[in-house]
Structures are given as structure tokens and as C-alpha cells.
Design a protein around this motif. Structure first.
Motif: not given
Length: 471
Positions: A420-444
């Protein structure tokens, strides 16, 4: 037990030197510091010293009682001369000296049972000292692990903030070039504030955990969280919860102390019952006295004295004369009177309790109440111990299973976030998808850290209940 200023100063210096001489503080170091100057342990030691003195008193009560008395006084006016037991009207110096001995031959074994009770109380107090030490060791261990856990959570929060800042810098440049999505930029700014607040909360929890540890170590010296070190390992439990409980019954000082207190209470009932039994004692006394009125009379000769009587011979009255012995008096010395007036007595005394206002009966009932309290205290301690061990074992088992699952979850979310970070850096994914993925990892990661220290904490608790040294 008096706690001298020098002792407190030495303990304080020990703490400071230990904390300054080492770059890291292990769990064993913290336990050693806590035990060196802990008030709970010192209070238990004071109580133990009191029980030890009580034991000595009970032991010495078996010895004969020897007492001496002495008095010297001056009496004016009409009084009784202790030498002649006659009334005199003069200034009289008098003195009495006495020595008495008595010993108890039999009193329903009250003295022996009191000695046994004191011995049990002394042993129980010793166990309570060890109980205080064990409890402090466990408290320090739990606090130590709380600090380590809080320290790891701070590091995770700082890592989260660093990742967010890096992304925010990238989006800020894109936003300045008007080539990025403004909503993504503001989403990340909101996430930045959230991550900063998480660091504040994590550091506050860490500071509170450090203060708790400082309190348990009884020190005002600063403790750096980074200086704490612990060797951690994951292992299987060789015993079940029931097996650990059986070991705890054999090893924990708290159980032994309650058992000894119960035995002492049972002896207390026997001591109280002895008040129903006659008491037989032997006694002996030695007494003497002195009186300034005492005199010694010495014969100095005879003298012919005319009396008022007369006899008539052939009508002529003749006076009657008598021969009288003359004496000189002198005082008797103090030492001579004490030697001359010695008297001694020896005998047997029997005291038979007939009626004492039901004091003996009430004392027996009171001691039975103390016995019941001791029984309840022991049962309550065992019940609480079994419950604590069962809960600790269940928490340990759940944490061990969850830790493996959470490790797999973190690995999965790390891969998901990388994509998701790679997709977000390429502009393919939205910030919501990036933040959601990041928060899932942080909480885990947070859950994995919490579970890890929950496992270690419960493992240390179970080791404590097994009677093993906490390391």
C-alpha cells in the motif's frame, strides 16, 4: 529493631552507587536495591525482633524468681520497737532486709505451652519477613516489566511518527507543486497529530511506570528507561496450574507463616485452659531487721539498797535492805543485729481456682476466636493463592498462543503496508487506504508488544509461585 541513620545512609549510598556504577540495571539489580532499603521488609524485621524477645521472656519464665528487698527509715513519736515489739516514745531508726525465692512446680503446663506458642510466633514472624521480601521481589518484577513494555511502546510510537513525517514531507512537496491530491496531504497532517499525541500518551505511561519503580526501590535517584535490561526467553511450563499450586504451598513464606500462626493460636487455647488447674509453687524466704532501740546489758556488780519495808523485833522496827545487780547498757551494731535476727522460711504454696468471675472461661473462648481467625486466614490465603495461580497460568497460556498468532499478523500487515505504501507513493492508492494499512500494522505491533510482556509478566509470576529466584 532500630533503624539507625547510618544504616539508612548506607542503603541510600548503595542505591546511588549501584545505579551510577552500571550502565544497565538488570532485574536482579533492582530487586537487590529494593530489598536493601524497603520499609515493609524493615517493619517485618522489627516485628520479628519483638517476637524473638517475647520468646526469650517465655523461656525465662521457667526460671526461679529471686527477689531482694531492703529498707531503712526513721520514726518519731510513739511507735513499736521492731526489736522488742514494745511501744517506745523516742526517735527510732529501723531497717529490714529480705531475700525471697519462688518457683512454679506445676500450673497445668501453662509455662511450657506459652514457650511453645512464643516459639511458633517467632518462627511465623521469620516467615513473615521472608513473605515481605518475596512480595517486594514480585512487585519490583511486575513494575520492571511495565517499564520495559512502556519503553517499547514509546519506540513504536516514535517509529510511527517518523514514517508519517516522511510521507508528509513528500506530500508537502507535491502539494507545493500542485501535482498531488490536497486531501491526501491533509489526511497525513491529521495522522501526524494523532501520532504525536500517541507519543505523549506513551511517554506519560513510561514516566508513570518509572515513578512506580522508583517508589518500590525507595530512591529519589533518576532511573533511565534505556538503562534497564532483561534477558527474555519463551519456554513451556513443565507443570500444570495445580502442580504449581502444590509447589507454592510448600515454598511460599505466606503459607508457612499462616500455618505457624494457626499452630500458635492452638497453643494459646491450651495456655488459657491451664487457668482451670491448681498451681503449685515452692517458696523460701530469708529475713532480718535492725532497730536503734535495741540494747545489750552488761553486769557491773551489786549494790545494797534500803527498801521501804521493815520488820519488828521485840517492838523495835528494823529497815529491810536488798542487794540489787547493776547493769550498763550499750547499743548493738547494725551488722550484729542483722546477723542475730536472721530467720528463714520454706514451704509449698497451692493456689486452687474456685471462682474468678468466669475469667478463665472467657479467656479460653477468646483464644478459640483467635484460633478461628488463624484458620480463616490460612484458608483465605490458600484460596486466593489458588485463584491467582490459575489466572496467571491461563493468562500465560493465552499470551503464549496469541503471541505466535500476532507474530504472523505483524508479518502479514508488514507486507500489506509495503504494498500500500508503494501504491500510495505512485499515486495509485488513496491516503485513506494508506493510513488504514499503516494503522493496522501499528496496532498489530502494539498488540504484539503488549502480549509479549504479558507473557513475560505471567511467566515471572509463575516462577515466583514455584519458589524460584526471579531473574
Amino acid at each position: 529493631m532500630k533503624i539507625p541513620f547510618a544504616g539508612l545512609l548506607a542503603a541510600w549510598l548503595f542505591t546511588i552507587c549501584t545505579m551510577q556504577a552500571q550502565e544497565t540495571l538488570t532485574l536482579e539489580d533492582c530487586i537487590e536495591i529494593a530489598l536493601a532499603q524497603n520499609f515493609s521488609v524493615q517493619q517485618a524485621e522489627i516485628n520479628a525482633q519483638g517476637e524473638s524477645i517475647q520468646y526469650k521472656q517465655s523461656r525465662n519464665a521457667l526460671l526461679p524468681r529471686i527477689n531482694a528487698d531492703y529498707n531503712y527509715g526513721v520514726s518519731n513519736g510513739r511507735s513499736i520497737d521492731p526489736f522488742t515489739n514494745a511501744y517506745v516514745t523516742e526517735q527510732l531508726n529501723f531497717s529490714n532486709v529480705g531475700l525471697s525465692l519462688s518457683t512454679t512446680v506445676f500450673n497445668g503446663f501453662r509455662l511450657l505451652n506459652s514457650l511453645k506458642q512464643s516459639s511458633l510466633n517467632k518462627a511465623a514472624a521469620g516467615m513473615e519477613v521472608e513473605e515481605a521480601r518475596q512480595n517486594r521481589m514480585l512487585d519490583v518484577t511486575l513494575s520492571f516489566l511495565q517499564v520495559l513494555n512502556a519503553r517499547e511502546l514509546v519506540k513504536l510510537a516514535e517509529t510511527r511518527l517518523l514514517t508519517t513525517r516522511e510521507q508528509l514531507k513528500r506530500l508537502e512537496k507535491l502539494n507545493e507543486e500542485e501535482s498531488g491530491n490536497p486531501s491526501d496531504f491533509y489526511d497525513l497532517r491529521g495522522q501526524l497529530a494523532l501520532d504525536q499525541n500517541a507519543i505523549i500518551d506513551a511517554k506519560n505511561s513510561l514516566n508513570n511506570a518509572l515513578e512506580e519503580l522508583k517508589f518500590l526501590l525507595n530512591t529519589d535517584a533518576e532511573i533511565e528507561a534505556e538503562s534497564l535490561a532483561l534477558i527474555t526467553e519463551f519456554k513451556n511450563q513443565e507443570l500444570s496450574a495445580e502442580g504449581i499450586y502444590e509447589q507454592a504451598l510448600q515454598n511460599l513464606a505466606a503459607i508457612k507463616a499462616r500455618e505457624l500462626r494457626l499452630e500458635a493460636a492452638e497453643k494459646g487455647v491450651a495456655v488459657a485452659r491451664s487457668q482451670y488447674v491448681p498451681e503449685i509453687s515452692l517458696f523460701a524466704n530469708l529475713n532480718t531487721n535492725y532497730s536503734s532501740a535495741a540494747r545489750l546489758f552488761e553486769e557491773t556488780g551489786t549494790e545494797l539498797l534500803e527498801t521501804t519495808d521493815f520488820v519488828s523485833i521485840s517492838g523495835i522496827d528494823y529497815n529491810v535492805f536488798t542487794q540489787e545487780t547493776r547493769f550498763n547498757s550499750r547499743g548493738i551494731s547494725y551488722i550484729d543485729q542483722l546477723n542475730n535476727n536472721l530467720n528463714s522460711t520454706i514451704g509449698v504454696s497451692v493456689s486452687i481456682p474456685l471462682f474468678n468471675g468466669f475469667r478463665a472461661k472467657n479467656n479460653v473462648q477468646l483464644q478459640k476466636v483467635e484460633q478461628s481467625r488463624a484458620e480463616v486466614a490460612l484458608a483465605e490465603t490458600k484460596r486466593a493463592l489458588k485463584q491467582n495461580i490459575t489466572q496467571a497460568y491461563n493468562d500465560w497460556d493465552a499470551a503464549a498462543t496469541s503471541y505466535e498468532l500476532l507474530q504472523e499478523q505483524v508479518v502479514a500487515y508488514e507486507k500489506s503496508f509495503a504494498i500500500n505504501e508503494a501504491r500510495f507513493n505512485l499515486g495509485v492508492a488513496t491516503s485513506v487506504e494508506y493510513i488504514t494499512s499503516k494503522n493496522r500494522l501499528d496496532n498489530a505491533r502494539i498488540n504484539l508488544t503488549n502480549t509479549r510482556y504479558t507473557y513475560l509478566l505471567r511467566d515471572k509470576v509463575l516462577e515466583f509461585y514455584k519458589g524460584r529466584v526471579i531473574r
